[in-house]
Design a protein around this motif. Sequence first.
Motif, PDB file in Angstrom:
ATOM      1  N   HIS A  47       0.812  -1.217   0.000  1.00  0.00           N
ATOM      2  CA  HIS A  47       0.000   0.000   0.000  1.00  0.00           C
ATOM      3  C   HIS A  47       0.849   1.272   0.000  1.00  0.00           C
ATOM      4  O   HIS A  47       0.327   2.355  -0.292  1.00  0.00           O
ATOM      5  CB  HIS A  47      -0.944  -0.014   1.199  1.00  0.00           C
ATOM      6  CG  HIS A  47      -1.916  -1.154   1.173  1.00  0.00           C
ATOM      7  ND1 HIS A  47      -2.946  -1.236   0.265  1.00  0.00           N
ATOM      8  CD2 HIS A  47      -1.987  -2.287   1.920  1.00  0.00           C
ATOM      9  CE1 HIS A  47      -3.623  -2.350   0.453  1.00  0.00           C
ATOM     10  NE2 HIS A  47      -3.059  -3.013   1.451  1.00  0.00           N
ATOM     11  N   ASN A  50       0.424   2.776  -3.436  1.00  0.00           N
ATOM     12  CA  ASN A  50      -0.897   2.987  -4.036  1.00  0.00           C
ATOM     13  C   ASN A  50      -0.967   4.255  -4.883  1.00  0.00           C
ATOM     14  O   ASN A  50      -1.492   4.243  -5.994  1.00  0.00           O
ATOM     15  CB  ASN A  50      -1.974   3.037  -2.952  1.00  0.00           C
ATOM     16  CG  ASN A  50      -2.342   1.655  -2.429  1.00  0.00           C
ATOM     17  OD1 ASN A  50      -1.878   0.638  -2.949  1.00  0.00           O
ATOM     18  ND2 ASN A  50      -3.157   1.604  -1.389  1.00  0.00           N
ATOM     19  N   TYR A 166      -6.204   3.490  16.746  1.00  0.00           N
ATOM     20  CA  TYR A 166      -5.619   4.041  15.527  1.00  0.00           C
ATOM     21  C   TYR A 166      -5.083   5.444  15.779  1.00  0.00           C
ATOM     22  O   TYR A 166      -4.074   5.853  15.192  1.00  0.00           O
ATOM     23  CB  TYR A 166      -6.660   4.057  14.403  1.00  0.00           C
ATOM     24  CG  TYR A 166      -6.971   2.694  13.854  1.00  0.00           C
ATOM     25  CD1 TYR A 166      -6.069   2.026  13.039  1.00  0.00           C
ATOM     26  CD2 TYR A 166      -8.182   2.057  14.160  1.00  0.00           C
ATOM     27  CE1 TYR A 166      -6.353   0.764  12.535  1.00  0.00           C
ATOM     28  CE2 TYR A 166      -8.472   0.792  13.659  1.00  0.00           C
ATOM     29  CZ  TYR A 166      -7.546   0.148  12.852  1.00  0.00           C
ATOM     30  OH  TYR A 166      -7.826  -1.100  12.372  1.00  0.00           O
ATOM     31  N   GLU A 182      -0.004  16.025   6.797  1.00  0.00           N
ATOM     32  CA  GLU A 182      -1.285  15.366   7.043  1.00  0.00           C
ATOM     33  C   GLU A 182      -1.124  14.212   8.027  1.00  0.00           C
ATOM     34  O   GLU A 182      -0.231  13.384   7.894  1.00  0.00           O
ATOM     35  CB  GLU A 182      -1.869  14.856   5.724  1.00  0.00           C
ATOM     36  CG  GLU A 182      -2.246  15.976   4.753  1.00  0.00           C
ATOM     37  CD  GLU A 182      -2.910  15.430   3.502  1.00  0.00           C
ATOM     38  OE1 GLU A 182      -3.092  14.194   3.417  1.00  0.00           O
ATOM     39  OE2 GLU A 182      -3.235  16.236   2.616  1.00  0.00           O
ATOM     40  N   LYS A 184      -2.209  10.673   9.595  1.00  0.00           N
ATOM     41  CA  LYS A 184      -2.798   9.460   9.045  1.00  0.00           C
ATOM     42  C   LYS A 184      -4.205   9.252   9.601  1.00  0.00           C
ATOM     43  O   LYS A 184      -4.451   9.397  10.797  1.00  0.00           O
ATOM     44  CB  LYS A 184      -1.945   8.245   9.412  1.00  0.00           C
ATOM     45  CG  LYS A 184      -0.604   8.178   8.699  1.00  0.00           C
ATOM     46  CD  LYS A 184      -0.771   7.684   7.272  1.00  0.00           C
ATOM     47  CE  LYS A 184       0.578   7.418   6.641  1.00  0.00           C
ATOM     48  NZ  LYS A 184       0.442   7.016   5.215  1.00  0.00           N
ATOM     49  N   THR A 185      -5.121   8.892   8.713  1.00  0.00           N
ATOM     50  CA  THR A 185      -6.488   8.595   9.121  1.00  0.00           C
ATOM     51  C   THR A 185      -6.614   7.108   9.451  1.00  0.00           C
ATOM     52  O   THR A 185      -5.743   6.299   9.111  1.00  0.00           O
ATOM     53  CB  THR A 185      -7.474   8.942   8.007  1.00  0.00           C
ATOM     54  OG1 THR A 185      -7.233   8.075   6.891  1.00  0.00           O
ATOM     55  CG2 THR A 185      -7.320  10.398   7.568  1.00  0.00           C
ATOM     56  N   ALA A 187      -8.616   5.032   8.071  1.00  0.00           N
ATOM     57  CA  ALA A 187      -8.700   4.303   6.807  1.00  0.00           C
ATOM     58  C   ALA A 187      -7.311   4.051   6.218  1.00  0.00           C
ATOM     59  O   ALA A 187      -7.050   2.984   5.642  1.00  0.00           O
ATOM     60  CB  ALA A 187      -9.565   5.071   5.808  1.00  0.00           C
ATOM     61  N   GLN A 188      -6.415   5.029   6.352  1.00  0.00           N
ATOM     62  CA  GLN A 188      -5.059   4.862   5.839  1.00  0.00           C
ATOM     63  C   GLN A 188      -4.247   3.885   6.677  1.00  0.00           C
ATOM     64  O   GLN A 188      -3.348   3.197   6.173  1.00  0.00           O
ATOM     65  CB  GLN A 188      -4.350   6.220   5.797  1.00  0.00           C
ATOM     66  CG  GLN A 188      -4.902   7.176   4.758  1.00  0.00           C
ATOM     67  CD  GLN A 188      -4.327   8.570   4.900  1.00  0.00           C
ATOM     68  OE1 GLN A 188      -4.160   9.084   6.012  1.00  0.00           O
ATOM     69  NE2 GLN A 188      -4.003   9.191   3.779  1.00  0.00           N
ATOM     70  N   LEU A 189      -4.562   3.794   7.964  1.00  0.00           N
ATOM     71  CA  LEU A 189      -3.802   2.941   8.871  1.00  0.00           C
ATOM     72  C   LEU A 189      -4.259   1.487   8.856  1.00  0.00           C
ATOM     73  O   LEU A 189      -3.471   0.588   9.165  1.00  0.00           O
ATOM     74  CB  LEU A 189      -3.896   3.490  10.300  1.00  0.00           C
ATOM     75  CG  LEU A 189      -3.103   4.763  10.584  1.00  0.00           C
ATOM     76  CD1 LEU A 189      -3.474   5.325  11.947  1.00  0.00           C
ATOM     77  CD2 LEU A 189      -1.609   4.496  10.511  1.00  0.00           C
ATOM     78  N   GLY A 275       6.140   8.752  -0.358  1.00  0.00           N
ATOM     79  CA  GLY A 275       5.190   9.364   0.567  1.00  0.00           C
ATOM     80  C   GLY A 275       5.383  10.851   0.729  1.00  0.00           C
ATOM     81  O   GLY A 275       4.431  11.590   0.963  1.00  0.00           O
TER      82      GLY A 275
END
Length: 299
Positions: A47, A50, A166, A182, A184-185, A187-189, A275
């Motif tokens: 990921h 991505n 999280y 930013e 990390k959310t 969903a990203q984690l 990243g």
Amino acid sequence: MVAAPLHVASARTNLVSFDGLVLATERWHGERSPSLLFAHGFGQTRHAWNGAARALAAQGFAATTFDARGHGESEHMPRGDYHMEQFVADLTTVGREAVSPDGQPPVLVGASMGGLLGLVAAGELDEGRAPFSALILVDITPRWETAGVERILGFMRAHPRGFASYDEAASAIEAYLPHRRERKTEAQLKPLLRQDEDGRLRWHWDPALLDGLVQESERYQPRLFAAAARVKVPVLLLSGARSDVVSSHTVDEFLRLVPHARHVALADATHMVAGDANDAFTREIASFLTTLANPTVTR
């Protein structure tokens, strides 16, 4: 760079390694040649690629990502016995499945550990059996700056009991990468963490890797130097100008070993190049692919 359209999709598949381990792979469709194979760094997952894979697939390039053994959704070694030869063999296996629509071997994009494995595969296999048509090394050279690597390993060892939430994991990453704007959310984690039976969230890689592959890494360097000197395919080295793993000294040494290689330093990037500066990163890859298709094109 134009943002990749949201409709660019990927298909999740599995491959079986030479020793029966199941490797998780993901494929973005494309008709242009060459195709791309992305190999992530130590402790990462597929990921991490991505954004780059999606952006390049939007330009028509097929892209394959995968989780190295012991990482992400790929299986772990039953007794935690990891060695470089296993990872090189896995990379070659995936590479032979990631050929272009016209049958051409893929271009390997390898970050850190993934780049070192690519050097070994490209340098040690006979030219006719080489699994890659070109190499893009992402912030890695056969000799690395020890302090930078120790900083990475320190972070990986820092949370043996994992995280309660999280949000706690996001705070740990924020402290480790303070230059990232930013946070990390959840969903990203989620792809990076797994929940154990005790409810704790732990990184999605096998802790045994720290006791096996890492401890052996220093003795691999002579092998890496020898392999690099034998690489014949085109090579692009993309480094982070703010990296503490690659330095001007290690880059110069590498360019003496591989005199046909090109080097580009991305000004706003640390060791985590994709990243930190994904737009610039994918732009450089697309430009390199253009020169491969049209050797007379210069930059």
